[in-house]
Scaffold this motif. Structure first.
Motif, short mmCIF file in Angstrom:
data_model
loop_
_atom_site.label_atom_id
_atom_site.label_comp_id
_atom_site.label_asym_id
_atom_site.label_seq_id
_atom_site.Cartn_x
_atom_site.Cartn_y
_atom_site.Cartn_z
N GLY A 150 1.04 -1.31 -0.18
CA GLY A 150 -0.09 0.03 -0.06
C GLY A 150 0.83 1.21 0.06
O GLY A 150 0.35 2.28 0.21
N LEU A 151 2.09 1.14 -0.11
CA LEU A 151 2.92 2.48 -0.23
C LEU A 151 3.48 2.71 -1.78
O LEU A 151 4.07 1.52 -2.30
CB LEU A 151 4.09 2.18 0.81
CG LEU A 151 3.62 2.42 2.36
CD1 LEU A 151 4.67 2.21 3.08
CD2 LEU A 151 3.05 3.58 2.59
N ASP A 152 3.94 3.67 -2.29
CA ASP A 152 4.61 3.68 -3.29
C ASP A 152 6.11 3.43 -3.15
O ASP A 152 6.70 3.42 -1.98
CB ASP A 152 4.65 5.32 -3.57
CG ASP A 152 3.38 5.92 -4.17
OD1 ASP A 152 2.32 5.17 -4.47
OD2 ASP A 152 3.07 7.12 -4.31
N CYS A 153 6.61 2.85 -4.29
CA CYS A 153 8.09 2.72 -4.25
C CYS A 153 8.97 3.95 -4.72
O CYS A 153 8.31 4.89 -5.19
CB CYS A 153 8.43 1.50 -5.08
SG CYS A 153 8.21 1.77 -6.78
N LEU A 154 10.10 3.86 -4.74
CA LEU A 154 11.01 5.14 -5.26
C LEU A 154 10.74 5.06 -6.84
O LEU A 154 11.01 6.17 -7.31
CB LEU A 154 12.49 4.67 -5.15
CG LEU A 154 12.91 4.67 -3.62
CD1 LEU A 154 14.33 4.16 -3.75
CD2 LEU A 154 12.48 6.11 -2.92
N ILE A 194 9.67 13.61 0.49
CA ILE A 194 8.76 14.72 0.26
C ILE A 194 7.33 14.14 0.14
O ILE A 194 6.15 14.58 0.77
CB ILE A 194 9.09 15.64 -0.70
CG1 ILE A 194 10.22 16.61 -0.02
CG2 ILE A 194 7.94 16.86 -0.78
CD1 ILE A 194 10.76 17.33 -1.12
N LYS A 195 7.12 13.39 -0.81
CA LYS A 195 5.73 12.86 -1.02
C LYS A 195 5.14 11.84 -0.19
O LYS A 195 4.14 11.88 0.21
CB LYS A 195 5.93 11.89 -2.09
CG LYS A 195 4.63 11.27 -2.74
CD LYS A 195 4.69 10.80 -4.38
CE LYS A 195 5.81 9.74 -4.48
NZ LYS A 195 5.85 9.02 -5.64
N MET A 196 6.06 11.18 0.83
CA MET A 196 5.63 10.26 1.91
C MET A 196 5.45 10.95 3.12
O MET A 196 4.92 10.46 4.02
CB MET A 196 6.59 9.13 1.79
CG MET A 196 6.46 8.10 0.71
SD MET A 196 4.85 7.32 0.57
CE MET A 196 4.55 7.47 -1.08
#
Length: 91
Positions: A11-15, A83-85
């Motif tokens: 459920g989390l974005d990767c790099l 910054i996004k997270m």
């Protein structure tokens, strides 16, 4: 578009999340949207172009320049990721 396995599982974005969409925006000519989605898109494209040119022409300091590009890209990717997270980590 290829789905992000990290996002599906955790459920989390990767790099790398956003790179494909950003590249499509660059191809369509929407440069601001491309940068907003994935800020490292332009330095990655420049590095890829330089890498291809270096394969053909063998620049004298090509390896050093590619390493510098890689370091810059890693810094941009990590910084933009955090910054996004930030909202996720602060809650």
């Amino acid at each position: 578009m290829l789905p992000c396995l990290n996002k599906k599982l955790f459920g989390l974005d990767c790099l790398g999340c956003g790179f494909q969409r950003s590249l499509l925006h660059v191809i369509k000519g929407d440069f601001v949207a491309a940068f907003n989605i994935y800020p490292a898109i332009y330095t990655l494209v420049l590095m890829a172009i330089f890498f291809i040119l270096n394969l053909k022409f063998k620049f004298k300091s090509g390896k050093k320049i590619i390493i510098i590009f890689a370091i810059i890209n890693v810094l941009i990717i990590i910084t933009s990721y955090f910054i996004k997270m930030k909202p996720i980590f602060t809650t």
